[in-house]
Design an enzyme around this catalytic site. Structure first.
Site, PDB file in Angstrom:
ATOM      1  CD  GLU A 174     -60.430 -34.896 -70.826  1.00 37.88           C
ATOM      2  OE1 GLU A 174     -60.461 -33.752 -71.346  1.00 37.88           O
ATOM      3  OE2 GLU A 174     -60.958 -35.161 -69.734  1.00 37.88           O
ATOM      4  CE  LYS A 217     -54.612 -27.514 -76.090  1.00 35.52           C
ATOM      5  NZ  LYS A 217     -55.441 -26.814 -77.094  1.00 35.52           N
ATOM      6  NE  ARG A 235     -63.209 -24.789 -71.768  1.00 29.29           N
ATOM      7  CZ  ARG A 235     -62.321 -24.527 -70.814  1.00 29.29           C
ATOM      8  NH1 ARG A 235     -61.191 -23.927 -71.112  1.00 29.29           N
ATOM      9  NH2 ARG A 235     -62.561 -24.890 -69.566  1.00 29.29           N
ATOM     10  NE  ARG A 286     -60.110 -19.183 -73.716  1.00 27.50           N
ATOM     11  CZ  ARG A 286     -59.487 -20.327 -73.480  1.00 27.50           C
ATOM     12  NH1 ARG A 286     -59.654 -21.357 -74.271  1.00 27.50           N
ATOM     13  NH2 ARG A 286     -58.690 -20.454 -72.445  1.00 27.50           N
ATOM     14  CD  GLU A 321     -61.706 -26.757 -77.125  1.00 26.95           C
ATOM     15  OE1 GLU A 321     -61.772 -26.293 -78.281  1.00 26.95           O
ATOM     16  OE2 GLU A 321     -60.936 -26.323 -76.261  1.00 26.95           O
ATOM     17  CG  PHE A 379     -63.517 -31.008 -71.767  1.00 26.81           C
ATOM     18  CD1 PHE A 379     -63.584 -30.184 -70.663  1.00 26.81           C
ATOM     19  CD2 PHE A 379     -63.230 -30.431 -73.001  1.00 26.81           C
ATOM     20  CE1 PHE A 379     -63.368 -28.824 -70.750  1.00 26.81           C
ATOM     21  CE2 PHE A 379     -63.020 -29.072 -73.109  1.00 26.81           C
ATOM     22  CZ  PHE A 379     -63.081 -28.256 -71.979  1.00 26.81           C
ATOM     23  NE  ARG A 407     -52.849 -20.035 -67.572  1.00 25.50           N
ATOM     24  CZ  ARG A 407     -53.364 -20.130 -68.795  1.00 25.50           C
ATOM     25  NH1 ARG A 407     -53.317 -21.295 -69.424  1.00 25.50           N
ATOM     26  NH2 ARG A 407     -53.918 -19.087 -69.380  1.00 25.50           N
ATOM     27  CE  LYS A 455     -51.556 -24.595 -72.942  1.00 22.67           C
ATOM     28  NZ  LYS A 455     -52.255 -23.414 -73.496  1.00 22.67           N
TER      29      LYS A 455
END
Length: 528
Positions: free
Chosen positions: A209, A211, A216, A231, A260, A295, A366, A372
């Site tokens: 996708e 970035k 966010r 976020r 986003e 997304f 995470r 990314k």
């Protein structure tokens, strides 16, 4: 409970690098709290009072350094009540009232308690009592499954309320915590890969996708009511009426969307991140409009999807909001992904995200499911101090002291940040003026030629790489660091870690020895 008991527990936590010892000390403390003390105590332990920002600075607090109590008499409830009064003070004469309240609090506290109170009120609390440690301590104190406690915290977005539920309610009630439309969920986070090929090797067949260099957003809709969260789960609904109207028009009743937002110029290209954040922070609509791209989809019309694979969530998103999806392809072919990445860069975006199709939505975590990939090394670091400028920059705070997150306390103070370099590069006059006003309010001490500041400001730094250095405790220093942009949308807890930077060292490989020290006498060329 006496506030001094928190002070003793935190001193124990700060004195050890053992995670088990930290958990033991905090679990013992949590198990002795009264039910109405749990939420305030969690706020004090994390230097995040439940009242929010208290509106007092380091200079004001350190001026209260006179007589203190010889014996501990303050309770957790006393401190919580004082903080509540602080945020309620307003109007004519509020400065004198605030000063009198702080003077009284300082006199009632012991010297050690006052030192802790100052660090709590300024956010400067490096004790290793990070969220993960506290969650383990909550599970220990409540005799609850740690996975269950962490999931409840992620889905509720509130560590204090999760602790209260775990410690006072049944296991079934804790297990019943789930997605609630209208209540923010901790967002899933991404790791970093150096190339698209590397990312695909980890993720397998994946969604690749664009970035976006945006902010966010998590958007909740229940009927006609729409709420938009950042976020950090701040509610910014009133600032983004255009996003509210777009989501209100979707063919659903209930939905939680992750994505986003950013602003576009007249040619449809993305505006600089600073423009988006300036508009994002506005109280009312401005000339610059924000456009959402989504997304992920976590819930739709009574159905939770966080435990479903990304492939299923993508399919539902395509049905619910086909025109609002972020540009993407599904592939496991490196050449296709590389070409898509180049298209993202040509369109003015940062790079791509590579997301494994089989992965569930890991709220608040995470991992390697999301990776990314950006062509320039950029890292989110925390400002630890700022030096006063000279020459043309006289009167401004200029040279930034940059720190990486040190979650295990391997190279510095437990749970704090370890310095990795300095820079004054990339700062416009506008940014210099902003950061001078911003950091003066966050002063908590001195550094040579400048001020030490509360470590809560994230800045995105572009670098050419890293090198070994004996100048900094982590044994690593940034090469040719320059400011890309400040990230007010990101909390310091989401900064990149020292391990991430050390992994870039020649010969570091995938694993990093967290106990290794500096290995080279050389140091980076410092910006002065």
């Amino acid at each position: 409970m006496l506030f001094g008991e928190l002070q003793v527990a935190l001193a124990t936590v700060a004195a050890t690098r053992s995670r088990l010892a930290k958990v033991d000390a905090l679990a013992d403390l949590l198990g002795r709290l009264a039910p109405d003390e749990i939420v305030p105590a969690i706020g004090l332990l994390t230097a995040a009072p439940r009242q929010g920002r208290l509106g007092v600075g380091w200079r004001t607090l350190t001026a209260r350094g006179g007589d203190h109590s010889e014996a501990a008499t303050l309770t957790v409830g006393d401190v919580d009540a004082a903080f509540s009064r602080l945020v309620e003070i307003s109007g004519s004469g509020s400065g004198a009232v605030r000063t009198a309240l702080l003077d009284d609090l300082a006199r009632r506290a012991t010297a050690d308690e006052w030192d802790l109170l100052v660090r709590v009120m300024t956010g400067e609390l490096r004790t290793g009592a990070l969220e993960g440690v506290l969650l383990d301590a909550v599970a220990r104190a409540a005799d609850r499954d740690g996975t269950l406690v962490r999931r409840a915290a992620m889905l509720s977005g509130d560590l204090g309320e999760t602790a209260a539920l775990a410690l006072t309610a049944s296991a079934d009630e804790l297990a019943s915590v789930g997605l609630v439309v209208g209540r923010g969920v901790q967002p899933m986070l991404a790791s970093t890969a150096t190339s698209v090929g590397e990312a695909l090797a980890v993720a397998g067949r994946a969604s690749v996708e664009y970035k976006l260099d945006g902010a966010r957003v998590q958007v909740h809709r229940h009927g006609d009511e729409v709420r938009v969260f950042t976020r950090t789960l701040a509610d910014v609904t009133h600032r983004v009426p255009e996003i509210v109207e777009i989501v209100r028009g979707l063919p659903v009743s209930d939905v939680i969307l992750d994505g986003e937002t950013l602003s576009l110029d007249d040619d449809g290209a993305p505006r600089p991140f600073q423009d988006t954040m300036a508009r994002f922070g506005a109280e009312t609509a401005r000339e610059i409009a924000l456009r959402p791209w989504f997304f992920d989809l976590l819930h739709v019309d009574g159905r939770d999807l966080i435990d479903e694979p990304l492939s299923e969530r993508r399919a539902v998103l395509a049905r619910v909001a086909p025109d609002l999806r972020i540009p993407s392809i599904v592939t496991d072919v490196a050449a296709e992904a590389e070409e898509f990445s180049r298209a993202a860069l040509r369109a003015g975006h940062e790079g791509v995200m590579v997301k494994g199709l089989d992965a569930p939505y890991a709220a608040g975590r995470r991992g390697k499911s999301w990776l990314k990939v950006k062509p320039v090394h950029t890292f989110d670091l925390v400002v630890l101090g700022v030096e006063r400028g000279s020459g043309r920059r006289s009167g401004w705070l200029s040279n930034l002291h940059l720190g990486a997150l040190d979650p295990r306390g391997a190279f510095g103070e437990p749970g704090g940040f370890v310095m990795v370099g300095k820079t004054f590069k990339g700062l416009t006059d506008e940014v210099l003026a902003w950061q001078t006003a911003h950091f003066v309010e966050r002063e908590i001490g001195a550094v040579p030629g400048g001020i030490r500041v509360t470590p809560d400001t994230v800045v995105e730094i572009a670098i050419d790489g890293v090198q070994r250095s004996s100048r900094y405790p982590g044994g690593v220093a940034l090469r040719f660091a320059r400011v890309k942009t400040y990230r007010p949308d990101k909390p310091a807890a989401e900064a990149d870690t020292i391990d991430t930077l050390r992994a870039l060292l020649p010969g570091a490989g995938a694993g990093v020895d967290a106990d290794a020290g500096p290995t080279d006498a050389g140091a980076t060329r410092e910006e002065r």
